[in-house]
Design an enzyme around this catalytic site. Sequence first.
Site, PDB file in Angstrom:
ATOM      1  N   TYR A   1      11.440   8.909   1.318  1.00  0.00           N
ATOM      2  CA  TYR A   1      11.548   7.839   0.316  1.00  0.00           C
ATOM      3  C   TYR A   1      12.309   8.251  -0.941  1.00  0.00           C
ATOM      4  O   TYR A   1      12.475   7.430  -1.845  1.00  0.00           O
ATOM      5  CB  TYR A   1      10.144   7.330  -0.060  1.00  0.00           C
ATOM      6  CG  TYR A   1       9.400   6.776   1.135  1.00  0.00           C
ATOM      7  CD1 TYR A   1       9.850   5.620   1.771  1.00  0.00           C
ATOM      8  CD2 TYR A   1       8.274   7.414   1.654  1.00  0.00           C
ATOM      9  CE1 TYR A   1       9.191   5.111   2.887  1.00  0.00           C
ATOM     10  CE2 TYR A   1       7.613   6.916   2.769  1.00  0.00           C
ATOM     11  CZ  TYR A   1       8.073   5.767   3.374  1.00  0.00           C
ATOM     12  OH  TYR A   1       7.424   5.263   4.478  1.00  0.00           O
TER      13      TYR A   1
ATOM     14  N   HIS B   1      12.738  -2.972   2.197  1.00  0.00           N
ATOM     15  CA  HIS B   1      12.240  -1.669   2.640  1.00  0.00           C
ATOM     16  C   HIS B   1      13.187  -0.587   2.145  1.00  0.00           C
ATOM     17  O   HIS B   1      14.408  -0.712   2.301  1.00  0.00           O
ATOM     18  CB  HIS B   1      12.104  -1.607   4.165  1.00  0.00           C
ATOM     19  CG  HIS B   1      11.122  -2.607   4.643  1.00  0.00           C
ATOM     20  ND1 HIS B   1       9.773  -2.452   4.440  1.00  0.00           N
ATOM     21  CD2 HIS B   1      11.286  -3.810   5.242  1.00  0.00           C
ATOM     22  CE1 HIS B   1       9.151  -3.522   4.916  1.00  0.00           C
ATOM     23  NE2 HIS B   1      10.042  -4.354   5.396  1.00  0.00           N
TER      24      HIS B   1
ATOM     25  N   ALA C   1       3.176  -0.949   4.802  1.00  0.00           N
ATOM     26  CA  ALA C   1       2.644  -0.957   6.180  1.00  0.00           C
ATOM     27  C   ALA C   1       2.183  -2.344   6.637  1.00  0.00           C
ATOM     28  O   ALA C   1       2.187  -2.642   7.838  1.00  0.00           O
ATOM     29  CB  ALA C   1       1.503   0.041   6.299  1.00  0.00           C
TER      30      ALA C   1
ATOM     31  N   ARG D   1       5.200  12.040  -3.357  1.00  0.00           N
ATOM     32  CA  ARG D   1       5.007  12.619  -2.016  1.00  0.00           C
ATOM     33  C   ARG D   1       6.164  12.200  -1.128  1.00  0.00           C
ATOM     34  O   ARG D   1       6.824  11.199  -1.403  1.00  0.00           O
ATOM     35  CB  ARG D   1       3.722  12.081  -1.358  1.00  0.00           C
ATOM     36  CG  ARG D   1       2.484  12.133  -2.196  1.00  0.00           C
ATOM     37  CD  ARG D   1       1.624  13.350  -1.858  1.00  0.00           C
ATOM     38  NE  ARG D   1       0.652  13.569  -2.913  1.00  0.00           N
ATOM     39  CZ  ARG D   1      -0.510  12.923  -3.021  1.00  0.00           C
ATOM     40  NH1 ARG D   1      -0.875  12.057  -2.119  1.00  0.00           N
ATOM     41  NH2 ARG D   1      -1.322  13.173  -4.019  1.00  0.00           N
TER      42      ARG D   1
ATOM     43  N   ARG E   1      13.311   4.513  12.475  1.00  0.00           N
ATOM     44  CA  ARG E   1      12.023   5.224  12.475  1.00  0.00           C
ATOM     45  C   ARG E   1      11.205   4.839  13.712  1.00  0.00           C
ATOM     46  O   ARG E   1      11.752   4.360  14.689  1.00  0.00           O
ATOM     47  CB  ARG E   1      11.301   4.925  11.145  1.00  0.00           C
ATOM     48  CG  ARG E   1      12.144   5.387   9.935  1.00  0.00           C
ATOM     49  CD  ARG E   1      11.451   5.142   8.621  1.00  0.00           C
ATOM     50  NE  ARG E   1      10.223   5.925   8.532  1.00  0.00           N
ATOM     51  CZ  ARG E   1       9.294   5.735   7.585  1.00  0.00           C
ATOM     52  NH1 ARG E   1       9.464   4.798   6.657  1.00  0.00           N
ATOM     53  NH2 ARG E   1       8.198   6.473   7.570  1.00  0.00           N
TER      54      ARG E   1
ATOM     55  N   GLU F   1      12.211  -9.705   1.479  1.00  0.00           N
ATOM     56  CA  GLU F   1      11.507  -8.508   1.966  1.00  0.00           C
ATOM     57  C   GLU F   1      12.413  -7.299   1.769  1.00  0.00           C
ATOM     58  O   GLU F   1      13.587  -7.330   2.153  1.00  0.00           O
ATOM     59  CB  GLU F   1      11.199  -8.723   3.454  1.00  0.00           C
ATOM     60  CG  GLU F   1      10.472  -7.586   4.105  1.00  0.00           C
ATOM     61  CD  GLU F   1      10.259  -7.845   5.609  1.00  0.00           C
ATOM     62  OE1 GLU F   1      10.294  -8.998   6.069  1.00  0.00           O
ATOM     63  OE2 GLU F   1      10.074  -6.843   6.323  1.00  0.00           O
TER      64      GLU F   1
ATOM     65  N   ASN G   1       8.025  -5.628  -1.193  1.00  0.00           N
ATOM     66  CA  ASN G   1       7.940  -4.524  -0.219  1.00  0.00           C
ATOM     67  C   ASN G   1       6.484  -4.480   0.254  1.00  0.00           C
ATOM     68  O   ASN G   1       5.617  -3.927  -0.427  1.00  0.00           O
ATOM     69  CB  ASN G   1       8.351  -3.200  -0.836  1.00  0.00           C
ATOM     70  CG  ASN G   1       8.419  -2.097   0.222  1.00  0.00           C
ATOM     71  OD1 ASN G   1       7.829  -2.243   1.302  1.00  0.00           O
ATOM     72  ND2 ASN G   1       9.100  -1.013  -0.087  1.00  0.00           N
TER      73      ASN G   1
ATOM     74  N   PRO H   1       0.783  -1.234   0.000  1.00  0.00           N
ATOM     75  CA  PRO H   1       0.000   0.000   0.000  1.00  0.00           C
ATOM     76  C   PRO H   1       0.815   1.284   0.000  1.00  0.00           C
ATOM     77  O   PRO H   1       1.816   1.397   0.712  1.00  0.00           O
ATOM     78  CB  PRO H   1      -0.825  -0.104   1.291  1.00  0.00           C
ATOM     79  CG  PRO H   1      -0.156  -1.134   2.113  1.00  0.00           C
ATOM     80  CD  PRO H   1       0.517  -2.079   1.153  1.00  0.00           C
ATOM     81  N   ASN H   2       0.341   2.208  -0.809  1.00  0.00           N
ATOM     82  CA  ASN H   2       0.849   3.579  -0.928  1.00  0.00           C
ATOM     83  C   ASN H   2       2.160   3.685  -1.697  1.00  0.00           C
ATOM     84  O   ASN H   2       2.614   4.796  -1.976  1.00  0.00           O
ATOM     85  CB  ASN H   2       0.994   4.255   0.449  1.00  0.00           C
ATOM     86  CG  ASN H   2      -0.340   4.371   1.155  1.00  0.00           C
ATOM     87  OD1 ASN H   2      -1.288   4.879   0.551  1.00  0.00           O
ATOM     88  ND2 ASN H   2      -0.452   3.877   2.370  1.00  0.00           N
TER      89      ASN H   2
HETATM   90  O1  CA2 Z   1      10.632   1.804   3.782  1.00  0.00           O
HETATM   91  C1  CA2 Z   1       9.783   1.127   3.199  1.00  0.00           C
HETATM   92  O2  CA2 Z   1       9.944   0.671   2.078  1.00  0.00           O
HETATM   93  C2  CA2 Z   1       8.425   0.890   3.856  1.00  0.00           C
HETATM   94  O3  CA2 Z   1       7.993  -0.423   3.498  1.00  0.00           O
HETATM   95  C3  CA2 Z   1       7.484   1.936   3.304  1.00  0.00           C
HETATM   96  C4  CA2 Z   1       6.090   1.873   3.927  1.00  0.00           C
HETATM   97  C5  CA2 Z   1       6.175   1.907   5.458  1.00  0.00           C
HETATM   98  O4  CA2 Z   1       4.868   1.723   5.995  1.00  0.00           O
HETATM   99  C6  CA2 Z   1       7.099   0.821   5.987  1.00  0.00           C
HETATM  100  O5  CA2 Z   1       7.167   0.962   7.399  1.00  0.00           O
HETATM  101  C7  CA2 Z   1       8.485   0.961   5.387  1.00  0.00           C
HETATM  102  C8  CA2 Z   1       5.234   3.066   3.463  1.00  0.00           C
HETATM  103  C9  CA2 Z   1       5.078   3.129   1.983  1.00  0.00           C
HETATM  104  C10 CA2 Z   1       4.378   4.418   1.674  1.00  0.00           C
HETATM  105  O6  CA2 Z   1       5.043   5.029   0.601  1.00  0.00           O
HETATM  106  C11 CA2 Z   1       4.815   6.350   0.368  1.00  0.00           C
HETATM  107  C12 CA2 Z   1       5.554   6.908  -0.644  1.00  0.00           C
HETATM  108  C13 CA2 Z   1       5.385   8.235  -0.923  1.00  0.00           C
HETATM  109  C14 CA2 Z   1       4.474   8.978  -0.204  1.00  0.00           C
HETATM  110  C15 CA2 Z   1       3.729   8.407   0.798  1.00  0.00           C
HETATM  111  C16 CA2 Z   1       3.898   7.072   1.081  1.00  0.00           C
END
Ligand code: CA2
Length: 147
Positions: free
Chosen positions: A23, A100, A77, A18, A107, A98, A74, A10-11
Site C-alpha cells: 500500500y 482501491h 475488504a 504497516r 492479487r 469505488e 474505499n 476496515p484497516n
Molecule cells: O487496494 C485497496 O485499496 C483495498 O481496498 C485495500 C483493502 C483490501 O482488502 C482490498 O482488497 C483492496 C485492505 C485495506 C487494509 O489496509 C492496510 C493498510 C496497511 C496495513 C494493513 C492493511
Amino acid sequence: MKRLLVLNGPNLNLLGKREPGIYGHGTLDDAVKLARETAAEKGIEVDEYQSNHEGDLIDAIQQAEGKYEGVIFNPAAYTHTSIGLRDAISAIEVPVVEVHISNVHQRESFRHQSMLSPVCQGQIVGFGLLGYRLAALALMESFEGRR
Ligand code: CA2
C-alpha cells in the site's frame, strides 16, 4: 457549498504504518488531503470518515443523501463481501466512486470480485493514493456534465 465525502473501510487507518510493500508509505490523511486539495480547486469541500465496522459504513452511506454531491469510497475488504453496503449504495441517489489503492486484479482471486462496482458510478484501481484525486476529478466532471 457542494461537498464530497471520502469514506474508508476496515484497516485503512493502518495505511503508511504497516505493509508498505502493498500500500506504499502514504497515510490515510495523505489520501484525504489529495481529494481535499483537488476538490478545493473547484470550491468544493471534503469531509472524511473511516470505520472498521460494516454497519457504521452503511449508516454513513445512508446519511450521505441530501448532504453530499458524491462519495469517494474505499470499502477495503467489505468490497468483496458486503451485500449490505451494496444495498445502501443502491438506495441513495448520490454517486459513489469505488477506489482501491492496490491493483486488486493482480492479487488473490477473492479480491477480483467487487459486490459494489455494479452499483457505483465507476471504479478506480491500482493507482495508489492518486486514486483519491482521480475519483474527486471524476465526480466533479460528472457534476459539470449534469448542469
Ligand atoms: O487496494 C485497496 O485499496 C483495498 O481496498 C485495500 C483493502 C483490501 O482488502 C482490498 O482488497 C483492496 C485492505 C485495506 C487494509 O489496509 C492496510 C493498510 C496497511 C496495513 C494493513 C492493511
